[in-house]
Each structure stands twice: as structure tokens, then as C-alpha cells.
Design a protein around this motif. Sequence first.
Motif, PDB file in Angstrom:
ATOM      1  N   HIS A 344     -19.446  13.235  10.946  1.00  0.00           N
ATOM      2  CA  HIS A 344     -20.670  13.158  11.485  1.00  0.00           C
ATOM      3  C   HIS A 344     -21.939  13.001  10.584  1.00  0.00           C
ATOM      4  CE1 HIS A 344     -19.886  13.473  15.946  1.00  0.00           C
ATOM      5  NE2 HIS A 344     -18.920  14.155  15.472  1.00  0.00           N
ATOM      6  N   SER A 345     -21.425  13.173   9.118  1.00  0.00           N
ATOM      7  CA  SER A 345     -22.476  12.957   8.183  1.00  0.00           C
ATOM      8  C   SER A 345     -23.106  11.644   8.153  1.00  0.00           C
ATOM      9  CB  SER A 345     -22.110  13.435   6.762  1.00  0.00           C
ATOM     10  OG  SER A 345     -20.835  12.565   6.612  1.00  0.00           O
ATOM     11  N   LEU A 346     -24.109  11.278   7.507  1.00  0.00           N
ATOM     12  CA  LEU A 346     -24.741   9.996   7.538  1.00  0.00           C
ATOM     13  C   LEU A 346     -24.474   9.124   6.358  1.00  0.00           C
ATOM     14  CD1 LEU A 346     -28.561  10.711   8.856  1.00  0.00           C
ATOM     15  CD2 LEU A 346     -26.525   9.675  10.080  1.00  0.00           C
ATOM     16  N   GLU A 347     -24.190   7.824   6.502  1.00  0.00           N
ATOM     17  CA  GLU A 347     -23.914   6.871   5.392  1.00  0.00           C
ATOM     18  C   GLU A 347     -25.084   5.973   5.357  1.00  0.00           C
ATOM     19  OE1 GLU A 347     -21.151   5.562   2.453  1.00  0.00           O
ATOM     20  OE2 GLU A 347     -21.030   7.207   3.923  1.00  0.00           O
ATOM     21  N   PHE A 348     -25.522   5.933   4.281  1.00  0.00           N
ATOM     22  CA  PHE A 348     -26.864   5.000   3.951  1.00  0.00           C
ATOM     23  C   PHE A 348     -26.407   3.747   3.569  1.00  0.00           C
ATOM     24  CE2 PHE A 348     -28.322   9.375   3.775  1.00  0.00           C
ATOM     25  CZ  PHE A 348     -29.175   9.631   4.719  1.00  0.00           C
ATOM     26  N   LEU A 349     -26.700   2.683   4.426  1.00  0.00           N
ATOM     27  CA  LEU A 349     -26.297   1.289   4.051  1.00  0.00           C
ATOM     28  C   LEU A 349     -27.640   0.391   3.802  1.00  0.00           C
ATOM     29  CD1 LEU A 349     -23.956   0.928   7.163  1.00  0.00           C
ATOM     30  CD2 LEU A 349     -23.247   1.721   4.823  1.00  0.00           C
ATOM     31  N   SER A 350     -27.238  -0.722   2.563  1.00  0.00           N
ATOM     32  CA  SER A 350     -28.090  -1.479   2.459  1.00  0.00           C
ATOM     33  C   SER A 350     -27.105  -2.989   2.428  1.00  0.00           C
ATOM     34  CB  SER A 350     -28.658  -1.255   1.118  1.00  0.00           C
ATOM     35  OG  SER A 350     -29.585  -2.379   0.614  1.00  0.00           O
ATOM     36  N   TYR A 351     -27.628  -3.960   3.107  1.00  0.00           N
ATOM     37  CA  TYR A 351     -27.048  -5.364   3.235  1.00  0.00           C
ATOM     38  C   TYR A 351     -27.926  -6.474   3.618  1.00  0.00           C
ATOM     39  CZ  TYR A 351     -26.493  -4.002   8.018  1.00  0.00           C
ATOM     40  OH  TYR A 351     -26.844  -3.502   9.474  1.00  0.00           O
ATOM     41  N   VAL A 352     -27.690  -7.613   3.329  1.00  0.00           N
ATOM     42  CA  VAL A 352     -28.386  -8.855   3.834  1.00  0.00           C
ATOM     43  C   VAL A 352     -27.658  -9.317   5.025  1.00  0.00           C
ATOM     44  CG1 VAL A 352     -29.161 -11.020   3.410  1.00  0.00           C
ATOM     45  CG2 VAL A 352     -28.947  -9.432   1.658  1.00  0.00           C
ATOM     46  N   LYS A 353     -28.519  -9.615   6.056  1.00  0.00           N
ATOM     47  CA  LYS A 353     -27.945  -9.879   7.423  1.00  0.00           C
ATOM     48  C   LYS A 353     -29.454 -10.802   7.852  1.00  0.00           C
ATOM     49  CE  LYS A 353     -26.483  -8.741  12.103  1.00  0.00           C
ATOM     50  NZ  LYS A 353     -26.431  -8.052  12.990  1.00  0.00           N
ATOM     51  N   GLY A 354     -28.933 -12.107   8.311  1.00  0.00           N
ATOM     52  CA  GLY A 354     -29.992 -12.968   8.789  1.00  0.00           C
ATOM     53  C   GLY A 354     -31.094 -13.294   7.764  1.00  0.00           C
ATOM     54  N   ARG A 364     -20.537   8.311  10.166  1.00  0.00           N
ATOM     55  CA  ARG A 364     -19.569   7.996   9.188  1.00  0.00           C
ATOM     56  C   ARG A 364     -18.389   7.616  10.206  1.00  0.00           C
ATOM     57  NH1 ARG A 364     -18.310   8.104   4.055  1.00  0.00           N
ATOM     58  NH2 ARG A 364     -16.145   9.399   4.164  1.00  0.00           N
ATOM     59  N   TRP A 365     -18.132   8.400  11.254  1.00  0.00           N
ATOM     60  CA  TRP A 365     -17.066   8.043  12.183  1.00  0.00           C
ATOM     61  C   TRP A 365     -16.984   6.770  12.594  1.00  0.00           C
ATOM     62  CZ3 TRP A 365     -18.061   6.864  17.138  1.00  0.00           C
ATOM     63  CH2 TRP A 365     -19.085   7.264  17.773  1.00  0.00           C
ATOM     64  N   LYS A 366     -18.516   6.158  12.997  1.00  0.00           N
ATOM     65  CA  LYS A 366     -18.848   4.933  13.687  1.00  0.00           C
ATOM     66  C   LYS A 366     -18.064   3.631  12.751  1.00  0.00           C
ATOM     67  CE  LYS A 366     -22.550   6.178  16.140  1.00  0.00           C
ATOM     68  NZ  LYS A 366     -24.086   5.950  16.522  1.00  0.00           N
ATOM     69  N   MET A 367     -17.962   4.115  11.371  1.00  0.00           N
ATOM     70  CA  MET A 367     -17.606   3.110  10.430  1.00  0.00           C
ATOM     71  C   MET A 367     -16.188   2.949  10.128  1.00  0.00           C
ATOM     72  SD  MET A 367     -20.615   3.669   7.556  1.00  0.00           S
ATOM     73  CE  MET A 367     -19.998   2.230   6.741  1.00  0.00           C
ATOM     74  N   VAL A 368     -15.463   3.839  10.556  1.00  0.00           N
ATOM     75  CA  VAL A 368     -13.966   4.086  10.446  1.00  0.00           C
ATOM     76  C   VAL A 368     -13.144   3.156  11.458  1.00  0.00           C
ATOM     77  CG1 VAL A 368     -11.858   5.486  10.804  1.00  0.00           C
ATOM     78  CG2 VAL A 368     -14.116   6.607  10.254  1.00  0.00           C
ATOM     79  N   SER A 369     -12.220   2.296  10.636  1.00  0.00           N
ATOM     80  CA  SER A 369     -11.463   1.344  11.293  1.00  0.00           C
ATOM     81  C   SER A 369      -9.950   1.146  10.713  1.00  0.00           C
ATOM     82  CB  SER A 369     -12.020  -0.217  11.093  1.00  0.00           C
ATOM     83  OG  SER A 369     -11.861  -0.546   9.704  1.00  0.00           O
ATOM     84  N   SER A 370      -9.224   0.336  11.166  1.00  0.00           N
ATOM     85  CA  SER A 370      -7.799   0.454  10.707  1.00  0.00           C
ATOM     86  C   SER A 370      -7.727   0.337   9.113  1.00  0.00           C
ATOM     87  CB  SER A 370      -6.966  -0.791  11.387  1.00  0.00           C
ATOM     88  OG  SER A 370      -7.358  -1.845  11.168  1.00  0.00           O
ATOM     89  N   HIS A 371      -8.707  -0.619   8.671  1.00  0.00           N
ATOM     90  CA  HIS A 371      -8.697  -0.860   7.251  1.00  0.00           C
ATOM     91  C   HIS A 371      -9.111   0.205   6.270  1.00  0.00           C
ATOM     92  CE1 HIS A 371      -8.180  -3.808   3.781  1.00  0.00           C
ATOM     93  NE2 HIS A 371      -9.390  -3.405   3.495  1.00  0.00           N
ATOM     94  N   THR A 372      -9.756   1.130   6.860  1.00  0.00           N
ATOM     95  CA  THR A 372     -10.285   2.357   6.198  1.00  0.00           C
ATOM     96  C   THR A 372      -9.202   3.270   5.641  1.00  0.00           C
ATOM     97  OG1 THR A 372     -12.049   2.647   7.809  1.00  0.00           O
ATOM     98  CG2 THR A 372     -11.777   4.464   6.554  1.00  0.00           C
ATOM     99  N   ALA A 373      -8.187   3.152   6.242  1.00  0.00           N
ATOM    100  CA  ALA A 373      -6.957   3.665   6.005  1.00  0.00           C
ATOM    101  C   ALA A 373      -6.525   3.468   4.574  1.00  0.00           C
ATOM    102  CB  ALA A 373      -5.810   3.723   6.857  1.00  0.00           C
TER     103      ALA A 373
END
Length: 423
Positions: A344-354, A364-373
Amino acid sequence: MANAFYRLRTTSAKTPQLIYVGCRFGKDQLIMSTGVKVLPKHWDFEKTKVKNVTTVINKDEINVFLHDLKVFINSTIEKYKLMREPLTKQSLKEEIEDYLNPKPAEVSETLFNYIEKFILEAENGKRLVDNVKRYNQGTIKRFRTTQTLLIDFSVVYSKPVDFDTIDLEFYKEYSLYMVNVKDYKTDTIAKHVRTLKTFLREATEEGINTNLDYQKKAFKVVLKSNEESTSIALNESELLEMCNLDLSETPKLERVRDLFIIGANTGLRFSDFTSIKPENIRKDYDGEFIEIIQYKTKRKVIVPINQTVKTILYKYNNELPKAISNQKFNDYIKEVAKLCQSLHSLEFLSYVKGGKDVKESVERWKMVSSHTARRSFASNAYERGTPVNAIMAITDHKTEKSFLLYIKTSKRKQAEIFRGYQK
């Protein structure tokens, strides 16, 4: 709209009968002769193909022809859907007639026709990767996604989208379309440009395309090397917390969690760690290991089994839970990750979109996917000081540079690792 089907002119005749191909249009249907005949007693009415009988000399050729024709018809139906054009009985009949009786070669190939043929050949195995292996479904899906995007773009572009118009002006407008209209991230744009260049390169090698503007330096695949990746890796304490969750009341989450932990301790891709069978578990004088042919690369990989993996395999008697779709897996593993307080800790992201710089914070839990493994396996192994070439033998990275870009190791941890080598 229904799929294509086959039927015989007469089912009880003692002489060879024409095989007809059909497709339903609501209450109506199109029925056309394929020009091929077969004895009814040699026809498998359930599987709609010629039976495997030695008396039919050309059974394999006939079945391949019928399979390819059916694939063509179903793909034509899908193509009209993608192009948002109505498909009538007459237009489908003309498409089939053109397929069965190709026009003379002087008719030039268009880009969209070539892409459709390219994808069909990738699907039916007539086109191979490096002429040695079939394209996997993920790659074919990517081809279709780029095909759809190009069709959408062709509606708004000022010129016809074809081989001779794929120049630097096209590249600029195509990129602007992906940025301003589709609101894509940089890596998504790169994926579509790379796929388009794949089509063009193959067409050039086959002598169909003569416009080489796509090879110019300015017609580039923009990489996100200056952006922070929006993916994460779980450290060993986070994985331990997930592993210790009591999920006995929700079996579906427990099964997904166990598969994820297998992936995080083996470095296998989703398609591989969900396909482990008892025969993949081997033993030697050093202990147990998993030996499996990777789905994506078709190369063999051997991974030692640690105690965590051994415990999970024992729990399921070496027969891991049946795999679900990657999408469902990702939904469920997020539910599992949400139960971990450390995620539940925060991950700070920086990226280009649009075309815009985006900065955001995400739990962080929202960013977990199969590839995270898989990424967690590589990152944790690196932080433990495992030699990079040993990790790459499992993750299948070709260069150390690509591997170091792949792992998610904090700047502080990298400094600690470096300090350890100074002693």
C-alpha cells in the motif's frame, strides 16, 4: 455473422459429390461450390473434412485447401468489421471467387492486402519467424492491433495509406495521430511503429515494396530510455508477506497467489509457469529443478527449485492449478496484492502519454501483474549478488544492457552492491 461451414451436395450418393462452402446471413445464407468432390462415405460430417482413409489419395491436400478457405472467409468477415464496411452476400461471393480464382499478377499488391495476407500466413503457419518457427498468438494479436490502427488512421489521413505513401510525412502524421488522438504512451507508439516496419521490411524482401523511406534514420522507433518504467518488482519481504497470506477462504485467489510465487522464484514467463507439469520436475545429485521448453522462444531453460517452490509443488502434487487467462490472472493477483500491507506504499511514476509529461503516485498493489513475478525474480537475484550471466540464462536476455534496463533495483541498493565489490 456466423463462421463458414461445409456441406455435401448429396449425402447418400455412391459417386463423388461436390463440397459446398457456406456462410449464414441472418435467415439467409450464401452457398458456393468449392469445385472439389469427395465420396460421402469418405466425408466426416461431424468434423467437416475428408476422413483419414488410404483410398483417398489427395485427402491431405483437400483438407488443407478446405482449412485455408475457411480461414480466408472468416478473416474476410473480420476484415470488413475492422473497416466498418457492410459485408453483403455479393461482396463475400466476389471475395471467395477472387480467392479461388486469383486475378493475374499484374494487379499490384496494396499495403492493406499485404498485411492481411501476412497475418493469415502467420496464423496458418505458412509464414514463419526466421523460417524456423511459428509466430505465437501474442505476436499475431499485436499484428492485428497495428492493422486496426492503420485502418483507423487511413480514414483521417490526407493520402491513401499504401506502400508508396509511407514516407517521413506519413511517419510524422501517424505519430501525431497516436499521440493526440489515441493518447498512447511512448512504448505503445514504439510498438506500432516497430510492427509497421516489420510489414514493410518483409514486403521489401519479397520484392513487393520499393519505397525505402521507412529505413531512414528519422523514421525511428522511439524508445522510452529517458522515462521511468511504470512496472515494479516485489522485494523478498513483500513476496514473503504475500506467500504467508491465509487465502483458504478464497481458493481462486490462493491458486493465483501460488502460481505468482512460483513465477517469482523461477523467473519463468506467465505462459511457462502456468504450464509446469510433473514431467517438467527433474532430479539430479544437486537437487530438484524444472526443465521446460519456453513457449515464447521455444528454447529449453533449466531452473533450480528452492524450498518455496518445492513446498507449493508438493501442495499440488506437482500438478499446478489449471491456468486462467492472463487478464483474469492480473485481476486476481491485484486482489491478492491489495491484502499485503507493504504494497500500500506509493510508487512515484514519471512517463510520457499523449505527448505530455505525466507524474503520478500509485499504490504499489495496483501495479502488480503476472509479469511482476518474472521481474521480481530477476531483480532479487541481482540484489543477492547472483552473477548476471547466470540470471540471464534463465530470463533469456540477450545482452547485459537489456537485462540491467529490465530489473527494478533502487539507486540505494545499486550503491550498496557497488560498495560490496570495493571491499
